[in-house]
Design a protein around this motif. Sequence first.
Motif, PDB file in Angstrom:
ATOM      1  N   THR A  44      -6.984  -1.089   0.006  1.00 11.85           N
ATOM      2  CA  THR A  44      -5.648  -0.806   0.537  1.00 11.85           C
ATOM      3  C   THR A  44      -4.560  -1.395  -0.352  1.00 11.85           C
ATOM      4  N   ASP A 103       0.844  -1.188   0.000  1.00  7.87           N
ATOM      5  CA  ASP A 103       0.000   0.000   0.000  1.00  7.87           C
ATOM      6  C   ASP A 103       0.884   1.244   0.000  1.00  7.87           C
ATOM      7  N   ALA A 146      -6.913   3.234   2.790  1.00 10.01           N
ATOM      8  CA  ALA A 146      -7.562   2.813   1.551  1.00 10.01           C
ATOM      9  C   ALA A 146      -7.693   3.984   0.583  1.00 10.01           C
TER      10      ALA A 146
END
Length: 361
Positions: free
Chosen positions: A357, A96, A236
């Motif tokens: 994510t 991420d 996210a």
Amino acid sequence: MNDLDLVRTMRVDAPIPSQRRLDTGREQLLAAIDSPSVAPRAAGAGRRFGGVWGLLLAGGVAAVTAAGVAMATRTGGSPVTLHNLTPAAEWAKYADPLVERAAFGWLPDGMRANGYVADSQDEKYFQVTARTGKAKGGKSVTLTAYERGTEPPLGYLPGGVPAKRIPAMPINGHRAYWIFKPDPSGQSSFELRWQYAPNRWADLEGDQIPGDSAELTRTAYKIAESATFGGSRPIALPLHVGGVPGGLQPDRTVLNNGAYGQVSVIIGYFAEPSSELGIGIVESDLRNNTKPRPNTRLRGYPAYQTPRLMYVYGVNGFDVQLSASGSILAELNRTGGLAGLFNRMTILGVDEANWTTNPVN
């Protein structure tokens, strides 16, 4: 002014600044993108580049190409290898790009974290912002956590005045000082820095926060003392894109999640000597009449397309901007160029329940 102040200018029609403009300094940059600073504050060297594509670039060059693999070495950094995409595509695994390395604890009533920046350029840092209102005059608080290292430069206050350390009380027992201290004149801004752990520093900036000097000082310390550092929660994002060439690491990732009443994202990659990839989305605004006129359609959406730059309008409530150059563009051209990259994108809308994510590959 913090990074989210600059990100709010990241409309799909925002121009790409030249390197010469970047080199003219922060004050001229702010003027160039018509976003004047709203508070006296320090400008640290190597940070707070604006939220438009050209600001993802950094200096230092050395590159060689052999056997179809481009090797790039950044001055002061790690080598970057661009892996060729085979016809079946080499799906590199990416972590991420936005991880919550710092977080607010207490905030004044009506404020929440709604902007994030992860920057791995010369001076690496993570930044979280809480801002109210849709206009640039809203209240804002910004927490910046620097990567482990020496004390960040003090930089300059607006007008080119060198910033100085102003004595301050410790924060949770740790050394602290003001860079811009609340004063009795009633101004509503401050910048406070402290060493929250060995070789780790943080800045807290406030703007348009109500209260006199004593009240602002109490507010600043209450926010600073409740802040936490070293987290690993992935944040996210409202998009997913596949087919980014392997070996790249994002130089800069920005999420504006409601600051200025808007959702927008920037993910930027850079490879020496002058190769870049910019992926961005911003909520569609029908009132914006300055967008490039569409000259094609992609997946049924109106789009403006050139070999290095692309806008696609109205994709699940967002406008998409893609740009690429150099060796990164050459790799993308093996799988359809920017149009191919867009074809591998999914825009997840404004509902955070649908965000991911793992936004890249």
